[in-house]
Scaffold this motif. Sequence first.
Motif, PDB file in Angstrom:
ATOM      1  N   HIS A  52       1.619  -1.007  -7.405  1.00  0.00           N
ATOM      2  CA  HIS A  52       2.699  -1.826  -6.838  1.00  0.00           C
ATOM      3  C   HIS A  52       2.829  -3.171  -7.560  1.00  0.00           C
ATOM      4  O   HIS A  52       3.520  -4.064  -7.078  1.00  0.00           O
ATOM      5  CB  HIS A  52       2.416  -2.095  -5.353  1.00  0.00           C
TER       6      HIS A  52
ATOM      7  N   HIS B 113       4.108  -7.095   2.331  1.00  0.00           N
ATOM      8  CA  HIS B 113       3.422  -5.811   2.439  1.00  0.00           C
ATOM      9  C   HIS B 113       1.958  -6.010   2.048  1.00  0.00           C
ATOM     10  O   HIS B 113       1.630  -6.937   1.307  1.00  0.00           O
ATOM     11  CB  HIS B 113       4.114  -4.848   1.468  1.00  0.00           C
TER      12      HIS B 113
ATOM     13  N   ARG C  25       0.304  -4.496  -0.030  1.00  0.00           N
ATOM     14  CA  ARG C  25       0.028  -4.195  -1.443  1.00  0.00           C
ATOM     15  C   ARG C  25       0.626  -5.288  -2.338  1.00  0.00           C
ATOM     16  O   ARG C  25       1.284  -5.018  -3.335  1.00  0.00           O
ATOM     17  CB  ARG C  25       0.609  -2.835  -1.816  1.00  0.00           C
TER      18      ARG C  25
ATOM     19  N   SER D   1      -1.321  -5.594  10.314  1.00  0.00           N
ATOM     20  CA  SER D   1      -1.442  -4.245   9.748  1.00  0.00           C
ATOM     21  C   SER D   1      -0.464  -3.273  10.382  1.00  0.00           C
ATOM     22  O   SER D   1      -0.350  -2.134   9.938  1.00  0.00           O
ATOM     23  CB  SER D   1      -2.861  -3.709   9.962  1.00  0.00           C
TER      24      SER D   1
ATOM     25  N   ILE E 293       2.561  -1.587  10.553  1.00  0.00           N
ATOM     26  CA  ILE E 293       3.615  -1.515   9.545  1.00  0.00           C
ATOM     27  C   ILE E 293       4.988  -1.822  10.175  1.00  0.00           C
ATOM     28  O   ILE E 293       5.252  -1.442  11.312  1.00  0.00           O
ATOM     29  CB  ILE E 293       3.628  -0.152   8.811  1.00  0.00           C
TER      30      ILE E 293
ATOM     31  N   GLY F  25       6.459  -0.718   2.925  1.00  0.00           N
ATOM     32  CA  GLY F  25       6.421   0.545   2.199  1.00  0.00           C
ATOM     33  C   GLY F  25       7.567   1.473   2.557  1.00  0.00           C
ATOM     34  O   GLY F  25       8.354   1.195   3.472  1.00  0.00           O
TER      35      GLY F  25
ATOM     36  N   ALA G 118       7.402   4.635   3.778  1.00  0.00           N
ATOM     37  CA  ALA G 118       7.282   5.313   5.068  1.00  0.00           C
ATOM     38  C   ALA G 118       7.699   4.373   6.192  1.00  0.00           C
ATOM     39  O   ALA G 118       8.205   4.804   7.230  1.00  0.00           O
ATOM     40  CB  ALA G 118       5.848   5.796   5.278  1.00  0.00           C
TER      41      ALA G 118
ATOM     42  N   HIS H   8      10.225   3.384  10.664  1.00  0.00           N
ATOM     43  CA  HIS H   8       9.663   2.867  11.912  1.00  0.00           C
ATOM     44  C   HIS H   8      10.746   2.191  12.756  1.00  0.00           C
ATOM     45  O   HIS H   8      11.672   1.576  12.232  1.00  0.00           O
ATOM     46  CB  HIS H   8       8.546   1.864  11.608  1.00  0.00           C
TER      47      HIS H   8
HETATM   48  C1  LIG Z   1       2.801   1.114  13.423  1.00  0.00           C
HETATM   49  C2  LIG Z   1       1.718   1.705  12.567  1.00  0.00           C
HETATM   50  N1  LIG Z   1       1.481   3.033  12.611  1.00  0.00           N
HETATM   51  C3  LIG Z   1       0.515   3.567  11.821  1.00  0.00           C
HETATM   52  C4  LIG Z   1      -0.217   2.782  10.995  1.00  0.00           C
HETATM   53  C5  LIG Z   1      -1.298   3.389  10.113  1.00  0.00           C
HETATM   54  N2  LIG Z   1      -0.850   3.310   8.696  1.00  0.00           N
HETATM   55  C6  LIG Z   1      -1.259   2.343   7.903  1.00  0.00           C
HETATM   56  S1  LIG Z   1      -0.523   2.369   6.424  1.00  0.00           S
HETATM   57  C7  LIG Z   1       0.373   3.724   6.822  1.00  0.00           C
HETATM   58  C8  LIG Z   1       1.335   4.312   5.824  1.00  0.00           C
HETATM   59  C9  LIG Z   1       2.373   3.354   5.445  1.00  0.00           C
HETATM   60  O1  LIG Z   1       3.108   3.900   4.391  1.00  0.00           O
HETATM   61  P1  LIG Z   1       4.181   3.054   3.627  1.00  0.00           P
HETATM   62  O2  LIG Z   1       4.987   2.284   4.586  1.00  0.00           O
HETATM   63  O3  LIG Z   1       4.909   3.972   2.731  1.00  0.00           O
HETATM   64  O4  LIG Z   1       3.326   2.032   2.800  1.00  0.00           O
HETATM   65  P2  LIG Z   1       2.279   2.337   1.638  1.00  0.00           P
HETATM   66  O5  LIG Z   1       0.923   2.242   2.272  1.00  0.00           O
HETATM   67  O6  LIG Z   1       2.546   3.683   1.090  1.00  0.00           O
HETATM   68  O7  LIG Z   1       2.496   1.273   0.644  1.00  0.00           O
HETATM   69  C10 LIG Z   1       0.079   4.130   8.106  1.00  0.00           C
HETATM   70  C11 LIG Z   1       0.660   5.308   8.765  1.00  0.00           C
HETATM   71  C12 LIG Z   1       0.066   1.400  10.999  1.00  0.00           C
HETATM   72  N3  LIG Z   1      -0.624   0.544  10.233  1.00  0.00           N
HETATM   73  N4  LIG Z   1       1.036   0.893  11.765  1.00  0.00           N
END
Ligand SMILES: Cc1ncc(C[n+]2csc(CCOP(=O)(O)OP(=O)(O)O)c2C)c(N)n1
Length: 1018
Positions: free
Chosen positions: A77, A96, A98, A409, A411, A459, A461, A465
């Motif tokens: 990243h 983020h 990262r 943390s 997300i 991120g 994913a 949300h």
């Molecule tokens: C609301 C929430 N649900 C689940 C998690 C657990 N979790 C931490 S990172 C992550 C994936 C996030 O993916 P993305 O947004 O694509 O970011 P990346 O880590 O790939 O940079 C998950 C599911 C969390 N931190 N927060």
Amino acid sequence: MTTPQDLDDRFRETLGALPEPERRRDPGRPVRPGAALTGHQLLALFDAQVTSRQLDLAARWLRSFDEGFYTIGSAGHEANAAVAAALRPTDPALLHYRSGAFYCLRAAQAADAFPGGDAGEGGDLAAMTGDPDPDGDDHPPAGGPDGIRPPEDAPDDGHPAVDDVPVPAGAQQTGPPAAGPDAGSPAGAPDAAGPPTGAPDAPAAPHVTAATADPSPGTSDATGLPDGAAAAGGLPDGTVDAGPPEPSDIGAGWGGETGPGSPVHDPHPAPVRRADALDGVAVPPPPAGPVAYRVGSDGTAEPVPRHQPSAPGTVSGQTVTSADSAVGGEPGPAGDQADTGPVVPAGPRPEPAVADPVGGPDPDGWQQAYAEAARDVLRGMVASTLDPIAGGRHKVFGRADLAVVPTTSTIASHLPRAVGLGLAVERLRRMDTAGRRDDPDGPPRSPWPRDAIVVCSFGDASVNHASATAAFNTAGWYDHTGLRIPVLFVCEDNGLGISVRSPEGWVERTLRARPGVRYFTADGTDPVAVHAVTAEAAGWVRRHRRPAVLHLRTVRLLGHAGADAEQAYRSTAEIAADEARDPVLATARLLVEAGVATGEELLARYDERGWQVRRTAEEVLDEPKLSAVAEVVAPLSPRRPSRVAAAVAQAAQRAAGPDAAGRAEAFGGKPPELAGPLTLAQSINAALADGMLSHPQLAVFGEDVAAKGGVYGVTKGLRERFGAARVFDTLLDETSVLGLGLGAGLAGMLPVPEIQYLAYLHNAEDQLRGEAATLQFFSQGAFRNPMVVRVPGLAYQEGFGGHFHNDNSVAVLRDVPGLVVAVPARPDDAGPLLRTCLAAAVVDGTVSVFLEPIALYHTRDLYEPGDGEWLGAYAEPSAWAAGHAPIGRARVYGVGSAEDVTIVTFGNGVRMSLRAASTLADEGIGCRVVDLRWLAPLPVADLIREASATGRVLVVDETRRSGGVGEGILAALVDAGYVGAARRVAAVDSFVPLGPAARQVLVSEDAITQGARTLLAR
Ligand SMILES: Cc1ncc(C[n+]2csc(CCOP(=O)(O)OP(=O)(O)O)c2C)c(N)n1
């Protein structure tokens, strides 16, 4: 699976195999034709990326012997360094996890150590004055020479999307995309000041060019603003963009001045006259040459001449100590994961890298900033108390002087706050523009620059949300109403959320489809393009004060985190494909191709940085950890009750003295103390009005609070008295309502959002629990979000039943560390409690929930119909200090002898208990009724005192038996060693049914009298 070792080996191999540059080129020139980044800048960017990469390796190394507690890295990243380079270090950033490279680069920018030149829209006044969209319709000319063309599937939202990067020669040289023929000149005439385009190695245009270009006809000054636009808050590009006229209520947004805001930097720096890019004040052109930024006296980020770099050979400012002081030997036993073993270069320091392979300005400035940033991050990893932001409480990216606001943390939970911050920043700018800026007696302004934009990364994913969709929607919704929100969302798309793939094309599709949010995209393997597109996007957001999203394609190297065995869900080929797109290698290749450095030199820099990071890691290992409860909780919820009391007294003095006439006028000549006894709803209304008078930065908002004045009329008339900028309706989304509050608090305002019913807090509760309550904890008070959340709730509404309007659970609030929960039961308590919450927000940054018992809003009588005993007089200001209600202090009513039973209650229970106590008094049983008033923190001292006075405690708890307030009261008694008798009446563990059936599950007056009798009979 890519192990740290693999990553390191591959990096070395690839750099080692890079061909010698064909020839050395001047590093002061663009790194390739048309690029805004110079060789120097790309080298500085590379060093930020390398520092971040080495931090990832160090994290695994620390973890391998249980000294590091965080292994989520930034590998793959690192293109976000180029994002940072295109922003201003004064733009608030919510990042983020990262964001290592972003953080390092911003540290260099803030230290004035990132090399000058044309880098960044922030470094280029052209970006503020040149208009890529001269007709103001936000539609860049299709296929225009600026390389921007609308995508085929451009959403019909009024904002064309901007397609993938192609950065034509020269396109970025005077700021994005101002250098195109459509830039700077509304007529579309070529910008005379623009750089030559298309010429290979064209020198970057100096910053001053566009700023000194002829203003277009009809403009008042060099900023190109139409005459009069400044006063109207017009934009420098000549677009009207003043937002809607002060609107009715929906989307009115807020105004008002600032006060209890957060980031610790001086909101009143030394006055410097400067160009006001947003308001069009005519000023001398900015300094030529390298430019840095600081917050000017008028609150905007202003360019200032950069310190001239010192000569090559200056001693590095590295914070690492000499080799003699290094912790020697091997670091300890290997960790349990073979693939996470140490890779950080060990042993003797490598031959120092060529200090400056390009013979330009001394790079030590940025190296030192990177070393310090690396130390920050390492301290976070090892939970050192010296970690500058969280002090060992979490590993977060944050630092007040870098305008990096820590995120949690969870997300996407920071996105609603980012939108709120954007809205608040813009509203405050407009308030300033409207003439308050130069008022020396005016209230303090936002701590953020007036022309700041908010950047917020996450991120791929995370785009799915609910918090993210809420934020995009709210940004678009406000944009649709004409309100401006200068937020740049940055989606760092590595294609994965831990193990779950984002479906091919989904992220782009969903981001492009956000109405009102303009789409930009860039490929993270091309730092020049990332920088150019970010500059373009940031410039657009800054000029137009409108939201945009940057879709940044990245890869994920090293798995999700240290423990993630990604080979379980990814093929070898897929992992290899990501490795081939390593952004740090991409930057290295470009540097070599551009003749700025050789592969060997870059490898030497990598090793040098690795050595330094390792040394720093070894140093921070021994730093202290939090070792006492008091230390851990110190920043959780600062409470300075004397100062809060003093703030209430000061507000009283002002209201009774200099502000008395204004106050009388605001109340239409009849202040509430002269209005006779008031209901609870009327008292809260009056106290809110007084709060607005006492705190110019206070804004009231929520669903239906403005035009209608609240579902129960509690906010009635406030908008008419205080204006739509301070009292406004929001869209129907509780997450966003709280997010607006979170951002407003961060911007220095005093937000008083309303959640319409307690039942509807729950779908947004994380914004309180995860965001509002944690900010001071994770930033040691460097940032705060003062807020008073009004929540009508609790049961007993006659004739309006059902769970959702009678929710009687507060468990979800009471266990949030630091959160204050106030429940005014009586009208004469409403004012004191609200004043305390507001003062605590200002003084200590306190977040309070002001839980209003709906059933008591309009109640007038206590014992008999028509007795008017539940009405209360509103205290005049001269009585506010004496009547102050400190947080955590109860109110006690004696009934009869008050010697026999202590009834401990709150809310509706107060009225029922007083009625029951009257019945009991007739039987010769004397009660003292304790109204807790504060459910968090509980008034423990008052509770113990009153319980001990009778030795018999009846807890009357209208919340549920399980998880209800009563549990906390009884536990507090036990903890304090109370040895008397105790009983509890509480609501049944049920949702509240409709109609009379509600009585089956709720606490009744009868149950109270019976409970007291039983207690006495024991
Ligand atoms: C609301 C929430 N649900 C689940 C998690 C657990 N979790 C931490 S990172 C992550 C994936 C996030 O993916 P993305 O947004 O694509 O970011 P990346 O880590 O790939 O940079 C998950 C599911 C969390 N931190 N927060």
